[in-house]
Scaffold this active site. Sequence first.
Site, PDB file in Angstrom:
ATOM      1  N   VAL A   1       0.821  -1.221   0.000  1.00 49.76           N
ATOM      2  CA  VAL A   1       0.000   0.000   0.000  1.00 49.76           C
ATOM      3  C   VAL A   1       0.852   1.268   0.000  1.00 49.76           C
ATOM      4  CG1 VAL A   1      -2.045  -1.009   1.079  1.00 49.76           C
ATOM      5  CG2 VAL A   1      -0.248  -0.068   2.540  1.00 49.76           C
ATOM      6  N   GLY A   2       2.149   1.120   0.141  1.00 48.33           N
ATOM      7  CA  GLY A   2       2.991   2.308   0.149  1.00 48.33           C
ATOM      8  C   GLY A   2       4.449   1.915   0.016  1.00 48.33           C
TER       9      GLY A   2
ATOM     10  N   GLY B   1       7.978   4.039   0.727  1.00 49.70           N
ATOM     11  CA  GLY B   1       8.646   5.292   1.068  1.00 49.70           C
ATOM     12  C   GLY B   1      10.150   5.165   0.984  1.00 49.70           C
TER      13      GLY B   1
ATOM     14  N   PHE C   1      12.265   4.777   3.391  1.00 49.61           N
ATOM     15  CA  PHE C   1      12.898   3.839   4.313  1.00 49.61           C
ATOM     16  C   PHE C   1      12.303   2.437   4.263  1.00 49.61           C
ATOM     17  CE2 PHE C   1      13.248   8.125   6.080  1.00 49.61           C
ATOM     18  CZ  PHE C   1      14.624   8.254   6.053  1.00 49.61           C
ATOM     19  N   GLY C   2      11.119   2.315   3.733  1.00 46.01           N
ATOM     20  CA  GLY C   2      10.520   0.989   3.738  1.00 46.01           C
ATOM     21  C   GLY C   2       9.292   0.905   2.852  1.00 46.01           C
TER      22      GLY C   2
ATOM     23  N   VAL D   1       5.342  -0.559   2.641  1.00 50.39           N
ATOM     24  CA  VAL D   1       4.261  -0.799   3.590  1.00 50.39           C
ATOM     25  C   VAL D   1       3.244  -1.747   2.956  1.00 50.39           C
ATOM     26  CG1 VAL D   1       2.480   0.282   5.017  1.00 50.39           C
ATOM     27  CG2 VAL D   1       4.619   1.501   4.585  1.00 50.39           C
TER      28      VAL D   1
ATOM     29  N   ASP E   1       8.641  15.867   9.304  1.00 49.50           N
ATOM     30  CA  ASP E   1       8.364  15.520   7.907  1.00 49.50           C
ATOM     31  C   ASP E   1       6.865  15.418   7.659  1.00 49.50           C
ATOM     32  OD1 ASP E   1       8.931  14.968   5.269  1.00 49.50           O
ATOM     33  OD2 ASP E   1       9.254  12.828   5.586  1.00 49.50           O
TER      34      ASP E   1
HETATM   35  N1  LIG Z   1      -0.538   2.440   9.074  1.00 50.15           N
HETATM   36  C1  LIG Z   1      -0.698   2.538   7.758  1.00 50.15           C
HETATM   37  N2  LIG Z   1      -1.842   2.159   7.163  1.00 50.15           N
HETATM   38  C2  LIG Z   1      -1.999   2.262   5.821  1.00 50.15           C
HETATM   39  N3  LIG Z   1      -1.071   2.769   4.997  1.00 50.15           N
HETATM   40  C3  LIG Z   1       0.089   3.174   5.516  1.00 50.15           C
HETATM   41  C4  LIG Z   1       0.355   3.070   6.921  1.00 50.15           C
HETATM   42  N4  LIG Z   1       1.595   3.566   7.159  1.00 50.15           N
HETATM   43  C5  LIG Z   1       2.074   3.950   5.967  1.00 50.15           C
HETATM   44  N5  LIG Z   1       1.192   3.720   4.972  1.00 50.15           N
HETATM   45  C6  LIG Z   1       1.350   4.030   3.547  1.00 50.15           C
HETATM   46  O1  LIG Z   1       2.705   3.873   3.168  1.00 50.15           O
HETATM   47  C7  LIG Z   1       3.247   5.123   2.729  1.00 50.15           C
HETATM   48  C8  LIG Z   1       4.711   5.208   3.139  1.00 50.15           C
HETATM   49  O2  LIG Z   1       4.808   5.032   4.544  1.00 50.15           O
HETATM   50  P1  LIG Z   1       5.895   5.776   5.411  1.00 50.15           P
HETATM   51  O3  LIG Z   1       5.738   7.253   5.173  1.00 50.15           O
HETATM   52  O4  LIG Z   1       5.818   5.313   6.813  1.00 50.15           O
HETATM   53  O5  LIG Z   1       7.228   5.255   4.756  1.00 50.15           O
HETATM   54  P2  LIG Z   1       8.623   6.000   4.664  1.00 50.15           P
HETATM   55  O6  LIG Z   1       9.573   5.081   3.979  1.00 50.15           O
HETATM   56  O7  LIG Z   1       9.051   6.449   6.017  1.00 50.15           O
HETATM   57  O8  LIG Z   1       8.217   7.218   3.764  1.00 50.15           O
HETATM   58  P3  LIG Z   1       8.881   8.628   3.563  1.00 50.15           P
HETATM   59  O9  LIG Z   1       9.593   8.512   2.270  1.00 50.15           O
HETATM   60  O10 LIG Z   1       7.696   9.540   3.501  1.00 50.15           O
HETATM   61  O11 LIG Z   1       9.764   8.913   4.724  1.00 50.15           O
HETATM   62  C9  LIG Z   1       2.346   6.197   3.353  1.00 50.15           C
HETATM   63  O12 LIG Z   1       2.326   7.384   2.589  1.00 50.15           O
HETATM   64  C10 LIG Z   1       0.988   5.503   3.351  1.00 50.15           C
HETATM   65  O13 LIG Z   1       0.352   5.671   2.102  1.00 50.15           O
END
Ligand SMILES: Nc1ncnc2c1ncn2[C@@H]1O[C@H](COP(=O)(O)OP(=O)(O)OP(=O)(O)O)[C@@H](O)[C@H]1O
Length: 449
Positions: free
Chosen positions: A10-11, A13, A15-16, A18, A125
Amino acid sequence: MERYKVIKEVGNGTFGSVWRALNKQTGEVVAIKQMKKKYYSWEECINLREVKSLRKMNHPNIVKLKEVIREHDILYFVFEYMECNLYQLMKDRGKLFSEAEVKNWCFQVFQGLAYMHQRGFFHRDLKPENLLVSKDIIKIADFGLAREINSQPPYTEYVSTRWYRAPEVLLQSPTYGPAVDMWAMGAIMSELLTLRPLFPGASEADEIYKICSVIGSPTVSVWAEGLELASVINYQFPQVAGVHLSALVPSASDDAIDLITSLCSWDPCKRPTASEALQHPFFQSCFYVPPSLRPKTALAKTPPSAGSRIPLEQRSGRRYSGTLPSVKPMNNSPKPRAPLHAGVQRKLEMNSQDDPKYVKNTVKPQPRYRPPIKNAPIANQIGKTPGACVSDTVEKLGNLAIGCGKLPAKRQQPPPPMKAGGWHGQSDLFIGRSQEILPGRTFTRKVAG
Ligand SMILES: Nc1ncnc2c1ncn2[C@@H]1O[C@H](COP(=O)(O)OP(=O)(O)OP(=O)(O)O)[C@@H](O)[C@H]1O
């Protein structure tokens, strides 16, 4: 991890990635964030900011971290699942959100922020992608960059998203604070009301240019410290008059404009704190303020939001592009309310099913909004409780379960999404560069989902 059945990504980013997953034992749907980096010991994991900050927070508007699992050197965070993020909601919108919807979301986010700031953390952020929505509830997510207010500056490795980055960070201040989250909220609130980013800078220099074009270049009386910061890095602000925000956010009420204007103040000390923002007249019709944040007046304890809406499906992200809004010089005469014709246009899809059925909050009396204290030290901005900082050493992982077991089947990772204004490690604000700054004309952004 064998306790979870992975459903779909679903995502993705920085760092990881999702994943939506099912807890096979409880039937609960969760979001599992699989970190890209490998972790070879638990010490490494518990020192992660995301773990250190999230495990200390328990608030209805902060996404709940349920478990941390390390398996075969891969780290997984198990979060409560949220239906979509604010960016996904905006990009698929065919018509503007009502001010009541924006108010409901912002009110909740400010409550989450007030809680976080009072406990000694700031997010760093905030952006629409990090604000997760399920029905009428919105929660702050992604604490990868959260920082303790009492941690030692200088903060060198800042990685926030450019469009929502506060000017003191752009100017490389070594000592910024929770006011950076308030700046981001001003930009997000405006974007929610227009469906267009307020400061879509194509580079750091262009970001400052965009800010000047909207709020006018800073003068000594407006932000003396900012001019000093600029001179330290030998940067000269472009001389731009700015516009009245109501010209850029024509649909907004005077209260909304006033709140965005104060959130997007050059001087971080002049921005309201989250607790102060909750007292702003814009939120007069909202009634929930957690007891710890109430000045003195006792208010009824009610859920953090009211109303219901049709659940929204996760949608795949796509790129959009456009040009900058043309800005007019500010004049002091009564503010124009003309619609914004030129400017950034997202590709929008009409989908009447997405039209939320928002139920307005009950009107309850609120204490009057107190404008922020001018030039107060940063400690005074943190909900006025500088001593509330949480010592990291006294807390243990405690309520987090630690799992072990088999790895899930390896999955094909899609390429990471193009980030909106991601930091590339170096500033482009060099000596004399301000002379060369041209307003950016295009921007791109993409969200996986
Ligand atoms: N608890 C959750 N439930 C549903 N979707 C989620 C959840 N947490 C994150 N996501 C989805 O995953 C995407 C990326 O998550 P997250 O921002 O934690 O990752 P990141 O690698 O830290 O991203 P960034 O590049 O913004 O730092 C979010 O924009 C969201 O769409």
